[in-house]
Motif scaffolding. Structure first.
Motif, PDB file in Angstrom:
ATOM      1  N   MET A 170       0.476  -1.220  -0.102  1.00 35.58           N
ATOM      2  CA  MET A 170       0.248   0.150  -0.620  1.00 35.58           C
ATOM      3  C   MET A 170       1.122   1.340   0.128  1.00 35.58           C
ATOM      4  O   MET A 170       0.122   2.348  -1.010  1.00 35.58           O
ATOM      5  N   ALA A 171       2.584   1.407   0.928  1.00 34.87           N
ATOM      6  CA  ALA A 171       2.932   2.204   0.370  1.00 34.87           C
ATOM      7  C   ALA A 171       3.566   2.571  -0.951  1.00 34.87           C
ATOM      8  O   ALA A 171       3.290   3.717  -1.492  1.00 34.87           O
ATOM      9  N   GLU A 172       3.618   1.331  -1.611  1.00 31.20           N
ATOM     10  CA  GLU A 172       4.221   1.863  -2.980  1.00 31.20           C
ATOM     11  C   GLU A 172       2.786   2.069  -3.782  1.00 31.20           C
ATOM     12  O   GLU A 172       3.732   3.561  -4.780  1.00 31.20           O
ATOM     13  N   ALA A 173       2.212   1.799  -3.058  1.00 32.84           N
ATOM     14  CA  ALA A 173       0.375   1.631  -3.986  1.00 32.84           C
ATOM     15  C   ALA A 173       0.367   3.251  -4.487  1.00 32.84           C
ATOM     16  O   ALA A 173       0.458   4.399  -4.634  1.00 32.84           O
ATOM     17  N   MET A 174       0.495   4.234  -2.794  1.00 33.69           N
ATOM     18  CA  MET A 174       0.277   5.640  -2.659  1.00 33.69           C
ATOM     19  C   MET A 174       1.377   6.994  -3.117  1.00 33.69           C
ATOM     20  O   MET A 174       1.273   7.801  -3.691  1.00 33.69           O
ATOM     21  N   VAL A 175       2.570   6.446  -2.814  1.00 35.26           N
ATOM     22  CA  VAL A 175       3.704   6.531  -4.093  1.00 35.26           C
ATOM     23  C   VAL A 175       3.302   6.629  -5.149  1.00 35.26           C
ATOM     24  O   VAL A 175       3.181   7.932  -6.162  1.00 35.26           O
ATOM     25  N   GLU A 176       3.299   5.720  -6.126  1.00 35.55           N
ATOM     26  CA  GLU A 176       2.588   5.816  -7.042  1.00 35.55           C
ATOM     27  C   GLU A 176       1.300   7.134  -7.528  1.00 35.55           C
ATOM     28  O   GLU A 176       0.996   7.920  -8.700  1.00 35.55           O
ATOM     29  N   ARG A 177       0.556   6.774  -6.806  1.00 33.27           N
ATOM     30  CA  ARG A 177      -0.300   7.851  -7.000  1.00 33.27           C
ATOM     31  C   ARG A 177      -0.074   9.112  -6.024  1.00 33.27           C
ATOM     32  O   ARG A 177      -0.959  10.358  -5.924  1.00 33.27           O
ATOM     33  N   GLY A 178       1.399   9.496  -5.906  1.00 35.10           N
ATOM     34  CA  GLY A 178       1.892  10.827  -6.552  1.00 35.10           C
ATOM     35  C   GLY A 178       1.381  11.628  -4.199  1.00 35.10           C
ATOM     36  O   GLY A 178       1.860  12.475  -4.311  1.00 35.10           O
ATOM     37  N   ILE A 179       1.801  10.500  -3.373  1.00 40.29           N
ATOM     38  CA  ILE A 179       1.337  11.173  -2.129  1.00 40.29           C
ATOM     39  C   ILE A 179       2.661  10.986  -1.324  1.00 40.29           C
ATOM     40  O   ILE A 179       3.382   9.613  -1.838  1.00 40.29           O
ATOM     41  N   ALA A 180       2.728  11.561  -0.761  1.00 38.00           N
ATOM     42  CA  ALA A 180       4.355  11.768   0.287  1.00 38.00           C
ATOM     43  C   ALA A 180       3.878  10.218   1.646  1.00 38.00           C
ATOM     44  O   ALA A 180       2.738  10.585   2.345  1.00 38.00           O
ATOM     45  N   VAL A 181       4.643   9.207   1.910  1.00 39.64           N
ATOM     46  CA  VAL A 181       4.615   8.173   2.290  1.00 39.64           C
ATOM     47  C   VAL A 181       5.642   8.020   3.540  1.00 39.64           C
ATOM     48  O   VAL A 181       6.796   8.280   3.480  1.00 39.64           O
ATOM     49  N   THR A 182       4.771   7.956   4.471  1.00 33.88           N
ATOM     50  CA  THR A 182       5.699   7.398   5.702  1.00 33.88           C
ATOM     51  C   THR A 182       5.523   6.165   6.481  1.00 33.88           C
ATOM     52  O   THR A 182       3.847   5.659   6.810  1.00 33.88           O
ATOM     53  N   LEU A 183       6.673   4.891   6.650  1.00 28.68           N
ATOM     54  CA  LEU A 183       5.364   3.958   6.866  1.00 28.68           C
ATOM     55  C   LEU A 183       6.342   3.509   8.159  1.00 28.68           C
ATOM     56  O   LEU A 183       7.365   3.847   8.748  1.00 28.68           O
TER      57      LEU A 183
END
Lengths: 460, 460
Positions: A170-183
């Protein structure tokens, strides 16, 4: 003999495989089949949800293998969508079913009952955990809701809580949607449950490479919401991360409440106890999929592993038996693969920690090797780790991380472990060799050789 | 004890693996090691030759894993390049060696002799077969010669004779060099020795797709040369094909003349007979690689299979034993993979015909399935065929042809066959599943299931 009735609770892989197999063996005159499904879909690929959210899969319908209409038309299996089973009486052989749309309840009799209620995401019992904008992702409906939430609210910052398979995907999926992600992951490295620390470190590198801010060894303590009730930050024991969106990747647990309340035996793994034919402790009641516990063939211990591949196999076994045939489910060995941030991650058998917990003393060997013959264009690297029992040298587990050829290569180790091979025996295996696919010594063979040397050295 | 001497005949995979392993266990004071090599190179990848000729690999040196200088410097193994062993006297324990450059001969004593003379391309005994421009491709020197011949003469039309692995790979390599290629194969379809006809047909489609003119079921009867002595056409029982260049892909046979003339036992496969420790019938004489015969673990029959992966394993076993250790070679099961014209071709165990020849009655099952989850971008097709014994259901062999994921997937079947699994058992295997790598039912599992149904139907 009058017509019997099979009620299936849960319209995804386990339940619908059982329904289809039962129908193959028993016609409509002989067996009525009804599937009760809480949501709007049947037989979908939950494993495909990260690709829906990430955008690689365009439409939710693409994840559906077979629709309710197809089940009705082709197999005379009736599907009650938006219906939930709320109570089972195993003595009277009836199920109480609630129509979620209308709110009414009714009691339905069964001759055979198939419990395939799946799993539910673990939700942390923390302040603010009920805020809007915090999502677990387990069902297709969950995925659709998250997908449209992202489309509508256009979040800029997301926090993923938990670094297991689902959290990472899901982290990768959101990066692909252009969202900055903190895990945020409480363990020292991601995939702590499935991988040894040295292999998990390779995964950590990969996710940081695509820009995910990885916070390992941090524990979430609370969620903060704004006045609108929408989450705005995740608080940990070390810091505070602003967030427009939170995805929970804390794993899942069997949705076994219904069975437990009916007095059906539930094991220490939290899954329903079944025998080899997928029979529960109650007469005429079967179960399959994420909701059951299975025997781990290497540790001998009961485990609950939520994976579509097991659900399909188990559902098929249950359905054959319900249909009057004979089939058994032989157990699992913990094979799992995934693609994360351009690398392939695979494991089978027991990790070092799982092996220790099961009482084994182990030796390990890890080798880094090329994915193709070194001179062949495009060759990259993979790391293969083998875990073997001390003295006997029996293969207990393996992990592979690499840019190509890692995922399905673990199947070779899975079949070797399944058959109880020793690492010494494995060194002689006749594996395929051609320069585009492996070095002349396949990484599996090199790792087996090194492990065999370790076994000899440990007790030689 | 005085220093002993190991002479290795043949400086490629089998011979040099043995030399290296012997050296690991016995220092220079204890064992002198000399390798006698007819050509200019040691330890190269013969399997890489098509990629050298096709241009994917730029320099011949890239195919060399270890040079003579490295063997001398790092392992104190002396390599006599351009030297040929012409006679062995197993009673006196001496080898006659000819210096191919100087033309002189000398007699060299040994304590241990390692025969690793490899294989030689089959050359047809036909009119004109000695014309210039007709090439067999087996050694690195062969590949270098062909590569520069193409560079210098710029041939426009080539005929490849023989549609086995080497013939197909060379046909593709020449297409990549811009040459029009006709492939003549006596059997009804390519890869007739390795694949069942239905699977070979898929390979035929693939090579025709890249523009190779495929002439199956035609037998070469003669080669025509011009006044300059250079080949100008290939004549078959049906037609005549103009050619500036001919490549022979008629397979190889063990280069066992030297051993046979020394009275060392040679088997019906044409390969030197060795025991599990790679000892020949003569005291102190060992052998490994393409020149030996191996036991096929499924048919129980002796076979000669020329593959670098066996040569490396066998050489290693021989070297460990020469060095005073203990190792055995467990036999082969006929695994082979290749990449041809964008498709992956793989096989293991026995083909239908080989199984029949070994006395088995069989059932078969072939399934066409997607290579990834159907909804995952880039999913294509693969065909998986399983050959099982009637009644017992034991897996005897398998073949896979597909655009991706076929080659190394056959290893799963190889390990299953190695362990004597039945197709029924295989249906329960815990193989990895994730949408980028396979459908939820792996093609191997679907094929096993269909084969198990066939087994039940045949004797049910």
């Amino acid at each position: 003999m009058s017509r019997e009735r099979l009620i299936v609770i849960g319209g995804d892989a386990g339940g619908m495989s059982a329904a289809s197999q039962a129908r193959r063996r028993r016609g409509s005159d002989d067996l009525e089949i009804i599937a009760v499904e809480r949501g709007a879909h049947t037989s979908y690929s939950a494993c495909g949800l990260p690709y829906l959210v990430g955008g690689a899969v365009k439409a939710a319908e693409d994840l559906v293998a077979r629709t309710p209409q197809e089940f009705e038309r082709d197999h005379d299996i009736r599907v009650w969508l938006w219906h939930e089973a709320t109570e089972i009486d195993v003595d009277k052989r009836v199920v109480r079913v609630r129509d979620l749309a209308g709110g009414t309840e009714r009691v339905e009799p069964y001759d055979h009952l198939m419990i395939a209620t799946g799993a539910e995401p673990v939700r942390p019992d923390l302040p603010g955990a009920d805020a809007a904008g915090i999502f677990g992702v387990q069902t297709l409906d969950d995925g659709i809701v998250l997908d449209s939430y992202i489309g509508e609210t256009k979040p800029r910052r997301a926090v993923v809580v938990g670094g297991g398979y689902i959290g990472l995907e899901m982290a990768e999926a959101m990066v692909e949607r252009g969202i900055a992600v903190t895990l945020v992951e409480a363990s020292p490295q991601p995939m702590d449950k499935g991988l040894d620390p040295d292999m998990g470190a390779l995964v950590a590198e990969a996710i940081e490479r695509i820009g995910v801010e990885l916070r390992s060894g941090e524990r979430v303590t609370a969620f903060e919401a704004g006045d609108d009730g929408v989450v705005r930050a995740v608080v940990t024991d070390r810091s505070r991360y602003p967030a427009d969106l939170v995805v929970l990747g804390l794993g899942v647990r069997p949705r076994a409440r219904l069975a437990r309340e009916a007095g059906i035996a539930v094991g220490e793994s939290g899954g329903i106890v079944v025998d080899r034919r997928m029979r529960t402790s109650a007469e005429g009641v079967w179960a399959a999929g994420d909701v059951v516990e299975s025997v781990h063939r290497i540790s001998g211990l009961p485990v609950n592993i939520a994976l579509g591949t097991h659900a399909n196999k188990q559902g098929r076994v249950a359905g054959i038996n319900i249909g009057g045939g004979y089939a058994t489910f032989p157990g699992v060995i913990g094979t799992a693969v995934t693609k994360i941030c351009g690398i392939q991650v695979a494991r089978t058998g027991l990790s070092s920690r799982e092996a220790a917990r099961a009482g084994f003393e182990i030796v390990t060997a890890a080798v880094k090797s090329t994915t193709r013959a070194g001179y062949y264009p495009g060759a990259t690297w993979m790391t293969t780790k083998i875990i073997a029992e001390r003295r006997s040298g029996r293969l207990l587990g393996a992990q592979i991380v690499g840019e190509e050829g890692a995922a399905k290569r673990v199947d070779v180790l899975a079949v070797a472990a399944w058959n109880g091979m020793t690492v010494e025996e494995m060194t002689g295996l006749d594996l395929g060799y051609a320069p585009p696919y492996s070095p002349v010594w396949d990484p599996v063979l090199i790792a087996a050789r090194k492990a065999a040397e370790q076994v000899a050295a440990a007790d030689g």
